[in-house]
Scaffold this motif. Structure first.
Motif, short mmCIF file in Angstrom:
data_model
loop_
_atom_site.label_atom_id
_atom_site.label_comp_id
_atom_site.label_asym_id
_atom_site.label_seq_id
_atom_site.Cartn_x
_atom_site.Cartn_y
_atom_site.Cartn_z
N GLY A 110 0.80 -1.22 0.00
CA GLY A 110 0.00 0.00 0.00
C GLY A 110 0.83 1.26 0.00
O GLY A 110 0.29 2.36 -0.07
N GLY A 111 2.15 1.14 0.08
CA GLY A 111 3.02 2.30 0.11
C GLY A 111 3.16 2.96 -1.24
O GLY A 111 3.25 2.30 -2.27
N VAL A 112 3.17 4.30 -1.22
CA VAL A 112 3.41 5.12 -2.40
C VAL A 112 4.58 6.04 -2.04
O VAL A 112 4.48 6.80 -1.09
N TYR A 113 5.67 5.94 -2.79
CA TYR A 113 6.91 6.63 -2.46
C TYR A 113 7.14 7.78 -3.43
O TYR A 113 7.25 7.57 -4.65
N ILE A 114 7.22 8.98 -2.87
CA ILE A 114 7.31 10.20 -3.66
C ILE A 114 8.49 11.01 -3.15
O ILE A 114 8.65 11.19 -1.94
N VAL A 115 9.29 11.51 -4.08
CA VAL A 115 10.41 12.37 -3.70
C VAL A 115 10.13 13.78 -4.21
O VAL A 115 9.81 13.98 -5.38
N SER A 116 10.19 14.74 -3.28
CA SER A 116 10.07 16.15 -3.65
C SER A 116 11.47 16.74 -3.74
O SER A 116 12.46 16.03 -3.59
N ASP A 117 11.54 18.04 -3.91
CA ASP A 117 12.86 18.67 -3.95
C ASP A 117 13.44 18.88 -2.55
O ASP A 117 14.51 19.44 -2.40
N HIS A 118 12.73 18.37 -1.51
CA HIS A 118 13.21 18.49 -0.13
C HIS A 118 13.26 17.16 0.63
O HIS A 118 14.06 17.02 1.55
N ALA A 119 12.38 16.22 0.30
CA ALA A 119 12.26 15.03 1.14
C ALA A 119 11.72 13.84 0.35
O ALA A 119 11.10 14.00 -0.71
N LEU A 120 11.96 12.66 0.90
CA LEU A 120 11.37 11.41 0.42
C LEU A 120 10.20 11.09 1.34
O LEU A 120 10.33 11.16 2.56
N TYR A 121 9.06 10.73 0.75
CA TYR A 121 7.84 10.45 1.49
C TYR A 121 7.36 9.03 1.23
O TYR A 121 7.53 8.51 0.14
N ARG A 122 6.68 8.49 2.24
CA ARG A 122 5.81 7.34 2.02
C ARG A 122 4.40 7.84 2.32
O ARG A 122 4.13 8.42 3.36
N PHE A 123 3.50 7.60 1.37
CA PHE A 123 2.08 7.87 1.54
C PHE A 123 1.34 6.55 1.56
O PHE A 123 1.76 5.56 0.96
N ASP A 124 0.21 6.54 2.25
CA ASP A 124 -0.74 5.43 2.19
C ASP A 124 -2.12 6.04 1.99
O ASP A 124 -2.35 7.21 2.34
N ALA A 125 -3.03 5.25 1.45
CA ALA A 125 -4.41 5.72 1.26
C ALA A 125 -5.13 5.67 2.61
O ALA A 125 -5.15 4.64 3.27
N GLY A 126 -5.71 6.79 2.98
CA GLY A 126 -6.49 6.85 4.21
C GLY A 126 -7.97 6.67 3.90
O GLY A 126 -8.35 6.00 2.93
N GLU A 127 -8.78 7.30 4.71
CA GLU A 127 -10.22 7.22 4.53
C GLU A 127 -10.63 7.75 3.16
O GLU A 127 -10.11 8.77 2.70
N GLN A 128 -11.53 7.06 2.51
CA GLN A 128 -12.00 7.42 1.16
C GLN A 128 -10.86 7.47 0.15
O GLN A 128 -10.98 8.14 -0.88
N GLY A 129 -9.74 6.82 0.45
CA GLY A 129 -8.62 6.79 -0.47
C GLY A 129 -7.73 8.01 -0.44
O GLY A 129 -6.82 8.14 -1.25
N ALA A 130 -7.99 8.94 0.48
CA ALA A 130 -7.21 10.19 0.54
C ALA A 130 -5.75 9.90 0.89
O ALA A 130 -5.46 9.09 1.77
N PRO A 131 -4.80 10.57 0.20
CA PRO A 131 -3.39 10.35 0.49
C PRO A 131 -3.01 10.90 1.86
O PRO A 131 -3.36 12.03 2.20
N GLN A 132 -2.31 10.07 2.63
CA GLN A 132 -1.84 10.48 3.96
C GLN A 132 -0.36 10.17 4.08
O GLN A 132 0.10 9.09 3.69
N VAL A 133 0.38 11.12 4.66
CA VAL A 133 1.81 10.94 4.86
C VAL A 133 2.02 9.91 5.97
O VAL A 133 1.51 10.07 7.08
N THR A 134 2.75 8.83 5.65
CA THR A 134 3.11 7.82 6.64
C THR A 134 4.44 8.17 7.28
O THR A 134 4.60 8.05 8.49
N TRP A 135 5.40 8.59 6.47
CA TRP A 135 6.66 9.12 6.97
C TRP A 135 7.29 10.07 5.95
O TRP A 135 6.93 10.05 4.79
N ARG A 136 8.22 10.87 6.45
CA ARG A 136 8.93 11.86 5.63
C ARG A 136 10.38 11.92 6.10
O ARG A 136 10.63 12.04 7.30
N VAL A 137 11.34 11.83 5.17
CA VAL A 137 12.76 11.90 5.49
C VAL A 137 13.40 12.94 4.57
O VAL A 137 13.33 12.80 3.34
N GLU A 138 14.00 13.97 5.17
CA GLU A 138 14.72 14.96 4.37
C GLU A 138 16.04 14.37 3.89
O GLU A 138 16.57 13.44 4.50
#
Length: 167
Positions: free
Chosen positions: A104-132
């Motif tokens: 269920g993990g979705v891994y996204i890298v921005s220009d500042h950090a690496l994120y893991r998102f998971d789908a929350g209620e109604q499928g809404a993206p929620q940050v599971t963790w963030r590492v700069e």
């Protein structure tokens, strides 16, 4: 200098192209006999502000579509209903595609950090963790942003990797 508007797309389980467009839509394009055919459109204009661009779209293991935009919007689209949910990364941009895993993990890298998102209620993206990470001090030649120049890579069940932009 960006990959929006179809730079990243994928073929779904029916060999149709799933394409993020520059008009804030996701197009499902099939091939019928001897021509391409637009089979479905998901309109994201209510969630994606005018002037922002879709960078990538991918399915998760539940079959819903996740999308990212160049101005740091992370969203989901329920494939059947077309319902869109999104969350904004404040002060961050996204220049590359992303990765998903079967947990269920979705891994996204921005220009500042690496994120893991998971789908929350109604499928809404929620940050599971963030590492700069070290984003360096400048935009280097050939890069689309001052940050990681790569799409995250899932390695086995424990790791996700990116390159940083350290000097």
């Amino acid at each position: 200098t960006d990959f929006s508007g179809g730079g990243y797309f994928f073929l779904d389980h029916e060999d149709r192209a799933v394409i993020p467009t520059n008009n804030r839509q996701i197009w499902i394009v099939g091939f019928n006999e001897s021509m391409f055919e637009l089979e479905r459109t998901y309109d994201l204009s209510m969630a994606v502000p005018f002037g922002d661009n879709l960078v990538s779209v991918l399915p998760d293991w539940s079959g819903n579509y996740w999308f990212i935009t160049s101005r740091g919007l992370v969203g989901t689209v329920q494939r059947d209903s077309g319902q869109v949910s999104a969350t904004q990364l404040e002060g961050e941009i996204i220049a590359n595609s992303f990765a998903v895993d079967d947990s269920g993990g979705v891994y996204i890298v921005s220009d500042h950090a690496l994120y893991r998102f998971d789908a929350g209620e109604q499928g809404a993206p929620q940050v599971t963790w963030r590492v700069e990470y070290d984003r360096g001090t400048r935009l280097k030649p050939g890069q689309a942003s001052q940050g990681s120049g790569t799409t995250p890579t899932v390695i086995g069940e424990r790791y996700v990797a990116i390159t940083d932009n350290a000097d």
